[in-house]
Design an enzyme around this catalytic site. Structure first.
Site, PDB file in Angstrom:
ATOM      1  N   ASN A  13       0.883  -1.168   0.000  1.00  0.00           N
ATOM      2  CA  ASN A  13       0.000   0.000   0.000  1.00  0.00           C
ATOM      3  C   ASN A  13       0.914   1.209   0.000  1.00  0.00           C
ATOM      4  OD1 ASN A  13      -1.764   2.075   0.501  1.00  0.00           O
ATOM      5  ND2 ASN A  13      -2.203   1.481   2.631  1.00  0.00           N
ATOM      6  N   LYS A  15       0.188   4.302  -0.370  1.00  0.00           N
ATOM      7  CA  LYS A  15      -0.386   5.546   0.179  1.00  0.00           C
ATOM      8  C   LYS A  15      -0.075   6.701  -0.781  1.00  0.00           C
ATOM      9  CE  LYS A  15       0.038   3.444   4.632  1.00  0.00           C
ATOM     10  NZ  LYS A  15       0.096   3.585   6.074  1.00  0.00           N
ATOM     11  N   HIS A  99      -9.516   1.806   4.555  1.00  0.00           N
ATOM     12  CA  HIS A  99      -8.259   1.965   5.290  1.00  0.00           C
ATOM     13  C   HIS A  99      -8.484   2.966   6.427  1.00  0.00           C
ATOM     14  CE1 HIS A  99      -4.147   2.984   6.275  1.00  0.00           C
ATOM     15  NE2 HIS A  99      -3.799   1.846   5.703  1.00  0.00           N
ATOM     16  N   GLU A 101      -6.775   5.296   7.484  1.00  0.00           N
ATOM     17  CA  GLU A 101      -6.443   6.692   7.144  1.00  0.00           C
ATOM     18  C   GLU A 101      -7.604   7.353   6.407  1.00  0.00           C
ATOM     19  OE1 GLU A 101      -2.697   5.966   5.181  1.00  0.00           O
ATOM     20  OE2 GLU A 101      -1.818   5.377   7.100  1.00  0.00           O
ATOM     21  N   GLU A 170      -5.684  -4.385  10.519  1.00  0.00           N
ATOM     22  CA  GLU A 170      -4.641  -3.371  10.708  1.00  0.00           C
ATOM     23  C   GLU A 170      -4.899  -2.577  11.985  1.00  0.00           C
ATOM     24  OE1 GLU A 170      -2.591  -2.395   6.761  1.00  0.00           O
ATOM     25  OE2 GLU A 170      -4.250  -1.005   6.985  1.00  0.00           O
ATOM     26  N   GLY A 176       2.392   2.520  10.524  1.00  0.00           N
ATOM     27  CA  GLY A 176       3.385   3.569  10.321  1.00  0.00           C
ATOM     28  C   GLY A 176       4.105   3.994  11.587  1.00  0.00           C
ATOM     29  N   SER A 216       3.179  -1.903  10.243  1.00  0.00           N
ATOM     30  CA  SER A 216       4.628  -2.035  10.451  1.00  0.00           C
ATOM     31  C   SER A 216       5.143  -3.443  10.187  1.00  0.00           C
ATOM     32  CB  SER A 216       5.024  -1.558  11.854  1.00  0.00           C
ATOM     33  OG  SER A 216       4.673  -0.197  12.011  1.00  0.00           O
TER      34      SER A 216
HETATM   35  P1  PGA Z   1       2.756   0.402   7.456  1.00  0.00           P
HETATM   36  O1  PGA Z   1       1.310   0.651   6.782  1.00  0.00           O
HETATM   37  O2  PGA Z   1       3.243  -0.927   6.950  1.00  0.00           O
HETATM   38  O3  PGA Z   1       3.608   1.550   6.987  1.00  0.00           O
HETATM   39  O4  PGA Z   1       2.545   0.389   8.928  1.00  0.00           O
HETATM   40  C1  PGA Z   1       0.393  -0.382   6.633  1.00  0.00           C
HETATM   41  C2  PGA Z   1      -0.899   0.156   6.051  1.00  0.00           C
HETATM   42  O5  PGA Z   1      -1.315   1.248   6.426  1.00  0.00           O
HETATM   43  O6  PGA Z   1      -1.537  -0.508   5.214  1.00  0.00           O
END
Ligand code: PGA
Length: 258
Positions: A13, A15, A99, A101, A170, A176, A216
């Site tokens: 992903n 982003k 997601h 976000e 998640e 992140g 992460s």
């Molecule tokens: P990350 O993001 O691996 O940077 O923690 C995962 C995601 O948001 O899908």
């Protein structure tokens, strides 16, 4: 993972990272390094403007390209939005839906449900994201919260369509942040998600649905996470922006399973 019953998927992903030119360059480099074995499905979900470059770069490979969002409507006066059938025409196979976000930007459970249905109607694979906040985890309501998110996201999705759905667990506190859920914490929730699917549908469907962990996940912790029975892959943010790290995560999917 349990490769006997379900597909393993390692999905990036991106982003809001990489331009179309950077996409082309990155994926050409990735193509040269890509593991040859066919032990998992691979996807890159990329910014909408990067989709054409990504589809072109990955043509004639087993890598699927996905979008990070779509609109639930088929067409109309939705300035700036993109419909699922446009993503199909552009060559996408996957769409990330719900997601955290995007939920933080105001996407509701009802919006997520409408998008899941639109994506399935277009014959694309929705990667449906669910996850609890740190506060919810500390209150001990993680499993109830996630069960509610799943039920709501899949409301009205019939048995003929559910087989295409991928779920991504998640935890918001792990995205992140460099704070990965421990393999046991991630397995516990992925197993609970499978139990919710069993209740909503049946045991056979629950056994066959692909459930990813995201938050992460990296080249160091992937092996242990993927060793868990109910974790069928990963949705990877930061580490998917680095070809070497992403390749190592794919390689971690090549481990014996029970
Ligand atoms: P990350 O993001 O691996 O940077 O923690 C995962 C995601 O948001 O899908």
């Amino acid at each position: 993972m349990n490769r006997k019953y379900r597909k393993t998927l390692i999905a990036g992903n991106w982003k809001m990272n990489k331009t179309p030119s950077e996409t082309k360059q990155f994926l050409m480099e990735f193509k040269g390094m890509m593991p040859k074995g066919r032990w998992c499905d691979i996807a890159f979900c990329v910014p909408a403007v990067c989709i054409p470059a990504a589809v072109r770069a990955m043509r004639e490979t087993r890598v699927g390209i996905g979008a990070e969002n779509c609109n639930a409507n088929a067409s109309g006066a939705y300035t700036g939005e993109i419909a699922a059938n446009m993503l199909v025409d552009a060559g996408c196979k996957y769409v990330i839906v719900g997601h955290s976000e995007r939920r933080a930007m105001g996407e509701t459970d009802a919006d997520v449900n409408a998008k899941v249905k639109a994506v399935l109607d277009a014959d694309l694979v929705p990667i449906v994201c669910v996850g609890e906040s740190l506060e919810q985890r500390e209150l001990g309501i993680t499993e109830e919260w996630i069960a509610m998110q799943i039920k709501s996201a899949l409301n009205g999705v019939g048995e003929n369509k559910i087989k295409k759905v991928v779920i991504a667990y998640e935890p918001i506190w792990a995205i992140g942040t460099g704070k990965t859920a421990t393999p046991d914490q991630a397995e516990e929730v992925c197993c609970a998600i499978r139990a919710v699917i069993r209740k909503l549908y049946d045991a056979k469907i629950a056994r066959a649905i692909t459930i990813l962990y995201g938050g992460s996940m990296n080249e160091k912790n992937a092996f242990e996470l993927l060793a868990k029975l109910d974790i069928d892959g990963g949705l990877i943010g930061g580490a998917s922006l680095d070809a070497e790290k992403f390749v190592k995560i794919i390689e971690a999917a090549n481990q014996p399973t029970t």
